[in-house]
Design a protein around this motif. Structure first.
Motif, PDB file in Angstrom:
ATOM      1  N   ASN A 135       0.826  -1.204   0.000  1.00  0.00           N
ATOM      2  CA  ASN A 135       0.000   0.000   0.000  1.00  0.00           C
ATOM      3  C   ASN A 135       0.860   1.253   0.000  1.00  0.00           C
ATOM      4  O   ASN A 135       1.955   1.281   0.577  1.00  0.00           O
ATOM      5  CB  ASN A 135      -0.896   0.028   1.243  1.00  0.00           C
ATOM      6  CG  ASN A 135      -1.669  -1.268   1.423  1.00  0.00           C
ATOM      7  OD1 ASN A 135      -2.418  -1.685   0.547  1.00  0.00           O
ATOM      8  ND2 ASN A 135      -1.467  -1.919   2.561  1.00  0.00           N
ATOM      9  N   VAL A 136       0.332   2.283  -0.637  1.00  0.00           N
ATOM     10  CA  VAL A 136       0.966   3.606  -0.622  1.00  0.00           C
ATOM     11  C   VAL A 136       0.009   4.575   0.049  1.00  0.00           C
ATOM     12  O   VAL A 136      -1.162   4.692  -0.351  1.00  0.00           O
ATOM     13  CB  VAL A 136       1.307   4.086  -2.047  1.00  0.00           C
ATOM     14  CG1 VAL A 136       1.816   5.528  -2.007  1.00  0.00           C
ATOM     15  CG2 VAL A 136       2.335   3.170  -2.690  1.00  0.00           C
ATOM     16  N   TYR A 137       0.481   5.260   1.104  1.00  0.00           N
ATOM     17  CA  TYR A 137      -0.334   6.207   1.857  1.00  0.00           C
ATOM     18  C   TYR A 137       0.250   7.609   1.763  1.00  0.00           C
ATOM     19  O   TYR A 137       1.473   7.790   1.714  1.00  0.00           O
ATOM     20  CB  TYR A 137      -0.385   5.814   3.338  1.00  0.00           C
ATOM     21  CG  TYR A 137      -1.225   4.591   3.634  1.00  0.00           C
ATOM     22  CD1 TYR A 137      -2.596   4.706   3.896  1.00  0.00           C
ATOM     23  CD2 TYR A 137      -0.648   3.325   3.687  1.00  0.00           C
ATOM     24  CE1 TYR A 137      -3.364   3.585   4.195  1.00  0.00           C
ATOM     25  CE2 TYR A 137      -1.406   2.200   3.981  1.00  0.00           C
ATOM     26  CZ  TYR A 137      -2.765   2.334   4.229  1.00  0.00           C
ATOM     27  OH  TYR A 137      -3.512   1.223   4.526  1.00  0.00           O
ATOM     28  N   LYS A 138      -0.663   8.576   1.803  1.00  0.00           N
ATOM     29  CA  LYS A 138      -0.277   9.988   1.958  1.00  0.00           C
ATOM     30  C   LYS A 138      -0.427  10.336   3.428  1.00  0.00           C
ATOM     31  O   LYS A 138      -1.444  10.032   4.046  1.00  0.00           O
ATOM     32  CB  LYS A 138      -1.191  10.892   1.124  1.00  0.00           C
ATOM     33  CG  LYS A 138      -0.910  12.380   1.268  1.00  0.00           C
ATOM     34  CD  LYS A 138       0.282  12.783   0.424  1.00  0.00           C
ATOM     35  CE  LYS A 138       0.409  14.299   0.318  1.00  0.00           C
ATOM     36  NZ  LYS A 138       0.818  14.965   1.561  1.00  0.00           N
ATOM     37  N   VAL A 139       0.627  10.918   3.999  1.00  0.00           N
ATOM     38  CA  VAL A 139       0.585  11.305   5.407  1.00  0.00           C
ATOM     39  C   VAL A 139      -0.206  12.600   5.534  1.00  0.00           C
ATOM     40  O   VAL A 139       0.067  13.574   4.829  1.00  0.00           O
ATOM     41  CB  VAL A 139       2.010  11.482   5.966  1.00  0.00           C
ATOM     42  CG1 VAL A 139       1.959  11.942   7.419  1.00  0.00           C
ATOM     43  CG2 VAL A 139       2.787  10.176   5.846  1.00  0.00           C
ATOM     44  N   SER A 140      -1.188  12.610   6.447  1.00  0.00           N
ATOM     45  CA  SER A 140      -2.067  13.770   6.616  1.00  0.00           C
ATOM     46  C   SER A 140      -2.028  14.238   8.064  1.00  0.00           C
ATOM     47  O   SER A 140      -2.992  14.068   8.820  1.00  0.00           O
ATOM     48  CB  SER A 140      -3.504  13.425   6.200  1.00  0.00           C
ATOM     49  OG  SER A 140      -3.553  12.946   4.879  1.00  0.00           O
ATOM     50  N   LEU A 141      -0.905  14.773   8.464  1.00  0.00           N
ATOM     51  CA  LEU A 141      -0.764  15.314   9.821  1.00  0.00           C
ATOM     52  C   LEU A 141      -1.028  16.803   9.805  1.00  0.00           C
ATOM     53  O   LEU A 141      -0.644  17.513   8.872  1.00  0.00           O
ATOM     54  CB  LEU A 141       0.652  15.050  10.351  1.00  0.00           C
ATOM     55  CG  LEU A 141       0.986  13.576  10.642  1.00  0.00           C
ATOM     56  CD1 LEU A 141       2.474  13.417  10.866  1.00  0.00           C
ATOM     57  CD2 LEU A 141       0.216  13.097  11.861  1.00  0.00           C
ATOM     58  N   ASP A 142      -1.709  17.300  10.846  1.00  0.00           N
ATOM     59  CA  ASP A 142      -1.987  18.738  10.932  1.00  0.00           C
ATOM     60  C   ASP A 142      -0.690  19.513  11.150  1.00  0.00           C
ATOM     61  O   ASP A 142       0.223  19.056  11.832  1.00  0.00           O
ATOM     62  CB  ASP A 142      -2.950  19.014  12.098  1.00  0.00           C
ATOM     63  CG  ASP A 142      -4.314  18.375  11.834  1.00  0.00           C
ATOM     64  OD1 ASP A 142      -4.653  18.230  10.634  1.00  0.00           O
ATOM     65  OD2 ASP A 142      -4.999  18.023  12.807  1.00  0.00           O
TER      66      ASP A 142
END
Length: 703
Positions: free
Chosen positions: A696-703
């Motif tokens: 899997n490839v994920y985009k990191v979505s941290l504030d």
């Protein structure tokens, strides 16, 4: 040119030889593949496949060319012939890389191998060096001295892994020049086949020098060196092939320099020697460079003495060498300016740090070299892994015995052979007994290790064998047949018995029997061939066949890299990188060798193999106890996402550690994308971009 007569008899012999040779080659390939490939095929399927026709065609062309041209014309046009072979290899994208293992590890098929099999054990080639080389095609400035793809921060890729760069320095790494103007698959072929062909041809010319132009012995030497197990198992990394090319070529050209009277030729030869010297040093692997330098010194001394009667030093000679030396100094200053920080960082690491070994406790390895014959055909190995336990098949102690017999019968000593014997003894003392610390330091041999020194000792023994054969044959040394038989029995029995006693689990009854018969056949024909020329071709042929079996298909015959280019998950990574080329990646949960896959697509990957540590990066997340002993090293690293780790940094192997990171540390590291085999929870701060075959490839979505 004389007309070549032909007949049906010659045609029949040619066809018969081609068919028999093709069957033997395809059988050998089958035996290699059936032990290494998971989707095994039957021998019948292999014989009926197009691959058998390719072997028949190749063998037929070679046989026809030899019969049509003859050996004299092949020798005359040898460089034209190898140039054509090299160009065809590059056009057809032929290489020996095991990079197809990557496809297998991601769950796909390596469909690019024509013969043989990709080797898992060559992981430092297919999972580190070759992917890193591929990464040089990407970035804001492709082929730059410092890459921002490896480690996701500016990384010196010239001095550490020796990757191709756009710089005048590439004259010292000529086999990587193809990458600069060719697509990767063709550049890979340029690198592999260029080195293979050059090593063979340079070894042949070097053999001509040390045997006074005995061409049969020179061919024998070239085969014994080029297809030696240690050469093939270490073919792509650590610069060993380059060292041998530059060492031998420098001596051949130095001899030409001393013999010519033409100034323009001397200038050309001096520049070639300078390039060889720079290339040798820039392999940057002291463990082989330093012991090999002792053999280099032997031939420098011998070449000077050999030409002392005809060479007269001129002041212009000093001037001629001054310009190439100045080029070397400028190159050294350039490298130091750019890489002194890298050198200091590596020297200060916990591993590899500054190596210091005094040797010793390596006696039984002396008798292991002939066992390398079996390595391509078995998954077993002796002492260490296959690569580490491979060596030169030098037929020890046959070279020493033949030289001592030459000295005894002629009452003469040969300078080259005597110096090689001294080097052999010195390196042997280091391996078996060890040296006092001060001796190891002043000789610089402490920068090596026993296993590397043993390889160079075997090389000195191989060179001694070739020289001794030349001396014995040219001096008409006589060895009675009955004495040859007795000596061959004794040598073969003792060597086989020792090999079995120290590696009993490696052999079966069949393999140890075959090894004894083969070894006896070689030794007896060599000994008889010293006195009787009719047996020389037989002995040379047996040795050549043995070396080809032990080295020919160590590496696969690969056509291109399509199986890697068409892996769907890597295509997804490539697409993501094209949309966000500055994004920072990590490979999560899975470590080596997966951590270097992404750099092939230009992804800036933090935990790709770190040739030297980024102390500032890891220090920024090193909380509590100082864990610098863990991360201050050359390392393959595994990053695990865990908000509640027991320990942050854990050393798993000497060159491998695991680091656990939480949300804050991901933010601190600037991670934008994650490649993983895990499926994260919906509550985790990651957005799924895509999945393929369990990855899997994920985009990191941290504030």
């Amino acid at each position: 040119m004389n007309r070549v007569s032909w007949s049906w008899n010659k045609t029949f012999k040619l066809l018969l030889f081609t068919l028999i040779t093709s069957v033997l080659l395809i059988t050998y390939a089958y035996l290699v593949e059936v032990r290494c490939v998971f989707d095994k095929h039957t021998y019948k399927e292999m014989v009926l496949s197009p691959r058998f026709l390719y072997v028949v065609l190749f063998t037929g062309i070679i046989s026809f060319a030899v019969m049509l041209l003859g050996f004299e014309r092949i020798f005359k046009y040898r460089y034209h012939i190898v140039t054509v072979i090299f160009v065809l290899s590059v056009v057809l994208r032929v290489s020996g890389s095991s990079i197809g293992m990557i496809a297998g590890w991601i769950g796909y098929t390596d469909s690019d191998v024509l013969y043989g099999a990709s080797r898992l054990i060559r992981v430092d080639e297919w999972a580190v060096f070759t992917p890193m080389t591929w990464s040089q095609y990407y970035g804001d400035e492709p082929f730059s001295y410092f890459s921002s793809i490896i480690r996701a921060t500016p990384t010196d890729v010239f001095i550490v892994y020796g990757l191709p760069i756009r710089s005048f320095l590439m004259i010292f790494r000529p086999f990587q020049i193809g990458y600069l103007f060719l697509p990767f698959a063709n550049g890979l072929a340029f690198f592999w086949m260029g080195r293979l062909i050059t090593l063979f041809m340079v070894s042949f010319e070097f053999g001509r020098l040390i045997t006074n132009d005995n061409r049969r012995l020179s061919v024998l030497y070239a085969v014994m060196l080029t297809f030696a197990p240690v050469i093939q198992w270490w073919f792509a990394i650590n610069g060993f092939v380059e060292m041998l090319i530059f060492m031998q070529l420098s001596i051949v050209v130095f001899n030409m320099f001393l013999q010519t009277q033409k100034t323009i030729c001397k200038v050309l030869f001096a520049f070639v020697i300078a390039i060889c010297a720079g290339g040798y040093v820039l392999t940057m692997y002291p463990a082989w460079m330093i012991p090999l330098a002792y053999i280099l010194a032997v031939f420098i001394i011998w070449t000077i003495v050999h030409n002392k009667e005809t060479y007269r030093f001129k002041r212009t000679d000093a001037l001629i060498f001054a310009i190439p030396v100045l080029l070397l100094l400028l190159a050294a200053l350039y490298v130091y300016k750019h890489s002194h920080g890298t050198i200091e960082a590596i020297s200060a690491t916990v591993y590899p740090g500054q190596r210091s070994e005094n040797g010793g406790d390596f006696l039984k390895q002396f008798f292991n070299s002939f066992s390398c014959f079996w390595y391509p055909l078995t998954e077993k190995y002796t002492f260490a892994n296959i690569s580490e336990s491979s060596g030169f098949i030098s037929l020890f102690p046959l070279g020493i015995i033949l030289y001592l017999r030459y000295v005894y019968q002629t009452r003469k000593k040969d300078l080259m052979a005597s110096m090689l014997l001294i080097v052999f003894a010195f390196l042997g003392c280091y391996c078996v007994f060890g040296l006092p610390e001060f001796v190891a330091k002043i000789t610089l041999i402490d920068h090596s290790i026993q296993n590397r020194v043993l390889i160079i000792q075997e090389l000195s023994d191989l060179l001694l064998l070739i020289r001794a054969l030349y001396l014995c044959e040219s001096s008409n040394i006589k060895i009675p047949v009955c004495k040859s038989v007795c000596e061959a029995c004794l040598i073969s029995f003792v060597l086989t018995w020792i090999a079995y006693s120290i590696n009993s689990s490696f052999f079966t009854t069949a393999t140890i029997t075959i090894q004894f018969i083969l070894l006896f056949s070689i030794v007896i024909t060599v000994l008889i061939g010293v006195s009787d020329e009719r047996f020389r071709s037989v002995s040379y042929g047996l040795i050549i066949v043995t070396l080809l079996i032990s080295g020919l298909l160590v590496n696969p015959v690969r056509i291109g890299v399509r199986s890697i280019e068409e892996v769907p998950i890597l295509q997804l990574v490539s697409k993501t990188v094209s949309e966000d080329p500055d994004g920072i990646w990590i490979v999560e949960g899975i470590g080596y060798p997966y951590n270097n896959y992404l750099v092939m697509e230009g992804a800036r990957t933090i935990n790709s193999t770190n040739p030297y540590p980024d102390l500032e990066r890891w220090g920024s997340i090193d909380e509590g106890e100082d864990d610098s002993e863990v991360y201050n090293r050359y390392a393959h690293m595994r990053i695990v996402y865990d908000n509640n780790p027991d320990e942050e940094f854990v050393l798993t192997y000497e060159d491998n550690f695991t680091v656990s990171v939480n949300d804050d540390e991901l933010r601190s590291l600037g991670v934008d994308y994650i490649f993983t085999d895990r499926v994260f929870e919906e509550t985790d701060p990651f957005q799924l971009i895509g999945s393929e075959n369990g990855f899997n490839v994920y985009k990191v979505s941290l504030d």
